[in-house]
Motif scaffolding. Structure first.
Motif, PDB file in Angstrom:
ATOM      1  N   SER A 188      39.783  37.380  31.351  1.00  0.00           N
ATOM      2  CA  SER A 188      38.613  38.131  31.794  1.00  0.00           C
ATOM      3  C   SER A 188      39.035  39.446  32.437  1.00  0.00           C
ATOM      4  CB  SER A 188      37.810  37.296  32.799  1.00  0.00           C
ATOM      5  OG  SER A 188      36.860  38.081  33.476  1.00  0.00           O
ATOM      6  N   TYR A 189      38.410  40.526  32.009  1.00  0.00           N
ATOM      7  CA  TYR A 189      38.687  41.845  32.584  1.00  0.00           C
ATOM      8  C   TYR A 189      38.383  41.859  34.076  1.00  0.00           C
ATOM      9  CZ  TYR A 189      38.308  46.933  33.271  1.00  0.00           C
ATOM     10  OH  TYR A 189      38.465  48.221  33.715  1.00  0.00           O
ATOM     11  N   VAL A 190      37.271  41.262  34.475  1.00  0.00           N
ATOM     12  CA  VAL A 190      36.890  41.277  35.879  1.00  0.00           C
ATOM     13  C   VAL A 190      37.828  40.405  36.716  1.00  0.00           C
ATOM     14  CG1 VAL A 190      35.225  39.373  35.786  1.00  0.00           C
ATOM     15  CG2 VAL A 190      34.913  41.209  37.435  1.00  0.00           C
ATOM     16  N   SER A 191      38.385  39.344  36.131  1.00  0.00           N
ATOM     17  CA  SER A 191      39.377  38.539  36.848  1.00  0.00           C
ATOM     18  C   SER A 191      40.597  39.388  37.194  1.00  0.00           C
ATOM     19  CB  SER A 191      39.818  37.335  36.016  1.00  0.00           C
ATOM     20  OG  SER A 191      38.784  36.391  35.896  1.00  0.00           O
ATOM     21  N   ASN A 192      41.014  40.210  36.228  1.00  0.00           N
ATOM     22  CA  ASN A 192      42.163  41.082  36.477  1.00  0.00           C
ATOM     23  C   ASN A 192      41.858  42.097  37.568  1.00  0.00           C
ATOM     24  OD1 ASN A 192      43.747  39.838  34.499  1.00  0.00           O
ATOM     25  ND2 ASN A 192      42.922  41.132  32.871  1.00  0.00           N
ATOM     26  N   LEU A 193      40.641  42.637  37.559  1.00  0.00           N
ATOM     27  CA  LEU A 193      40.260  43.587  38.609  1.00  0.00           C
ATOM     28  C   LEU A 193      40.288  42.922  39.980  1.00  0.00           C
ATOM     29  CD1 LEU A 193      37.254  45.559  37.050  1.00  0.00           C
ATOM     30  CD2 LEU A 193      39.617  46.331  37.326  1.00  0.00           C
ATOM     31  N   ARG A 194      39.784  41.698  40.065  1.00  0.00           N
ATOM     32  CA  ARG A 194      39.754  41.012  41.361  1.00  0.00           C
ATOM     33  C   ARG A 194      41.157  40.606  41.802  1.00  0.00           C
ATOM     34  NH1 ARG A 194      33.981  37.865  40.223  1.00  0.00           N
ATOM     35  NH2 ARG A 194      32.834  39.843  40.054  1.00  0.00           N
ATOM     36  N   TYR A 195      42.007  40.277  40.851  1.00  0.00           N
ATOM     37  CA  TYR A 195      43.405  39.981  41.180  1.00  0.00           C
ATOM     38  C   TYR A 195      44.101  41.225  41.728  1.00  0.00           C
ATOM     39  CZ  TYR A 195      48.353  38.870  40.450  1.00  0.00           C
ATOM     40  OH  TYR A 195      49.700  38.686  40.620  1.00  0.00           O
ATOM     41  N   GLU A 196      43.929  42.351  41.040  1.00  0.00           N
ATOM     42  CA  GLU A 196      44.537  43.594  41.504  1.00  0.00           C
ATOM     43  C   GLU A 196      43.988  44.001  42.869  1.00  0.00           C
ATOM     44  OE1 GLU A 196      43.641  46.306  38.384  1.00  0.00           O
ATOM     45  OE2 GLU A 196      45.025  45.374  36.952  1.00  0.00           O
ATOM     46  N   GLY A 197      42.679  43.816  43.063  1.00  0.00           N
ATOM     47  CA  GLY A 197      42.076  44.117  44.349  1.00  0.00           C
ATOM     48  C   GLY A 197      42.613  43.221  45.454  1.00  0.00           C
ATOM     49  N   PHE A 198      42.845  41.957  45.133  1.00  0.00           N
ATOM     50  CA  PHE A 198      43.404  41.003  46.098  1.00  0.00           C
ATOM     51  C   PHE A 198      44.815  41.416  46.501  1.00  0.00           C
ATOM     52  CE2 PHE A 198      45.824  37.093  46.967  1.00  0.00           C
ATOM     53  CZ  PHE A 198      45.071  36.550  48.001  1.00  0.00           C
ATOM     54  N   LEU A 199      45.643  41.741  45.514  1.00  0.00           N
ATOM     55  CA  LEU A 199      47.020  42.150  45.815  1.00  0.00           C
ATOM     56  C   LEU A 199      47.041  43.397  46.696  1.00  0.00           C
ATOM     57  CD1 LEU A 199      48.893  41.692  42.393  1.00  0.00           C
ATOM     58  CD2 LEU A 199      48.629  40.062  44.261  1.00  0.00           C
ATOM     59  N   ALA A 200      46.221  44.386  46.331  1.00  0.00           N
ATOM     60  CA  ALA A 200      46.186  45.632  47.095  1.00  0.00           C
ATOM     61  C   ALA A 200      45.690  45.394  48.518  1.00  0.00           C
ATOM     62  CB  ALA A 200      45.291  46.651  46.381  1.00  0.00           C
ATOM     63  N   ALA A 201      44.674  44.547  48.664  1.00  0.00           N
ATOM     64  CA  ALA A 201      44.114  44.279  49.989  1.00  0.00           C
ATOM     65  C   ALA A 201      45.118  43.540  50.868  1.00  0.00           C
ATOM     66  CB  ALA A 201      42.831  43.460  49.851  1.00  0.00           C
TER      67      ALA A 201
END
Length: 330
Positions: A188-201
């Motif tokens: 899922s594209y949105v899963s990847n976005l949330r994963y990247e957001g989690f790592l950055a946060a």
């Protein structure tokens, strides 16, 4: 032409109640709001009269997403889209889609044979055949929570980076350091976005990322939780960021099975703010997505694409909704 008073008469309620239901007011019940929206669509309610224009027929293709009632994620997206389409005198068909159907006929061929002017995609994964074909399509198409680089294809969604960062920041402010991520599908594209957001946060607040505290499911369903909750607890997680409210509901259920408590023993957050979120035990801290407005705006983007306006991306601001599923670390 159907008016608000016709909807009110059909339901036996006041005009103000119908108006509140159509505009997303919070002081009526979810059940009444669903009845108002269902009746508005059924009667062919149009927001305001428009001059006659060329006839268009569009479709909403839905895969991996439920939409039959207001507690399901796709319901308000589709209802908002339909109401805006009716205002512009467009016909809208909702088409359940699966992998087999996509293999039988190409996207462009299907759309042309059915005389569709454009489509709104819900729930698709990047690996799907139709998603790959969108790279070269000339059919106006709007994607929810997906992105394809093509001037005929637009992307609409909520800012997942900011939303996920808000959750991590809130947990860190409450003393949590061992924070897990229970995500949706890897495709899922949105899963990847949330994963990247989690790592950055996590990096921004100086917290360590433990790969043992990262999990993926099939879609965004509650069943995702059963495979990971024991692992997360064993590895010391004090909080879990869930990629959907449904996953969070599953996580709370699994934690209760282990005779642990939310939030006393472990804190849980969700994403979406579905109507069920405030009725979970405990009520869920989550990120609100304005699904009805997203659906209306998706139609606006699609109509612009149909008119040869090359729109690309529209992201809504996310909103942190604080309830009772998070507590301070003891």
């Amino acid at each position: 032409m159907v008016k608000i008073k016709d909807i009110a008469a059909k339901l036996g309620v006041s005009i103000s109640t119908v108006s509140k239901g159509l505009h997303g007011a919070s002081d009526i019940s979810e059940e009444m709001r669903q009845q108002v929206l269902d009746t508005a669509v059924m009667l062919g309610y149009v927001v305001k009269e428009k001059k006659s224009q060329d006839y268009h027929k569009v479709c909403i293709m839905v895969e991996n997403m439920d939409y039959e009632n207001i507690n399901q994620f796709g319901y308000e997206l589709i209802t908002g889209f339909k109401l805006m389409a009716q205002e512009q005198q467009y016909q809208v068909d909702v088409i359940p889609m699966d992998v087999y159907t996509q293999m039988q006929q190409s996207y462009d061929t299907y759309m042309k044979q059915q005389s569709y002017s454009g489509a709104f995609f819900l729930g698709f994964e990047m690996s799907d055949a139709y998603m790959q074909q969108l790279k070269h399509t000339t059919i106006p198409t709007v994607l929810f929570d997906n992105y394809i680089s093509n001037k005929h294809v637009a992307y609409i969604g909520t800012d997942n980076h900011i939303g996920t960062k808000s959750l991590v920041n809130y947990l860190q402010e409450n003393g949590h350091k061992k924070i897990a991520l229970l995500n949706g599908s890897k495709n899922s594209y949105v899963s990847n976005l949330r994963y990247e957001g989690f790592l950055a946060a996590m990096k921004d607040v100086g917290l360590e990322i433990d790969e043992n505290l990262i999990g993926y499911g099939i879609g965004f369903l509650p069943e995702t939780a059963s495979s990971y909750i024991p692992q997360f607890i064993e590895n010391g997680a004090t909080a879990i960021v869930c990629a959907s409210d449904l996953i969070a509901a599953g996580a709370i259920n699994e934690i209760h099975k282990l005779d642990l408590r939310v939030p006393e023993d472990i804190s849980i957050t969700g994403f979406d703010d579905l109507p069920i979120a405030k009725y979970l035990a405990p009520p869920l801290t989550t990120i609100r997505q304005e699904r009805f407005t997203l659906g209306k705006t998706a139609f606006t983007l699609l109509s612009q694409l149909i008119s040869a306006v090359p729109v690309s991306t529209m992201l809504f601001h996310s909103e942190l909704v604080i309830r009772e599923s998070v507590s301070k670390v003891k």
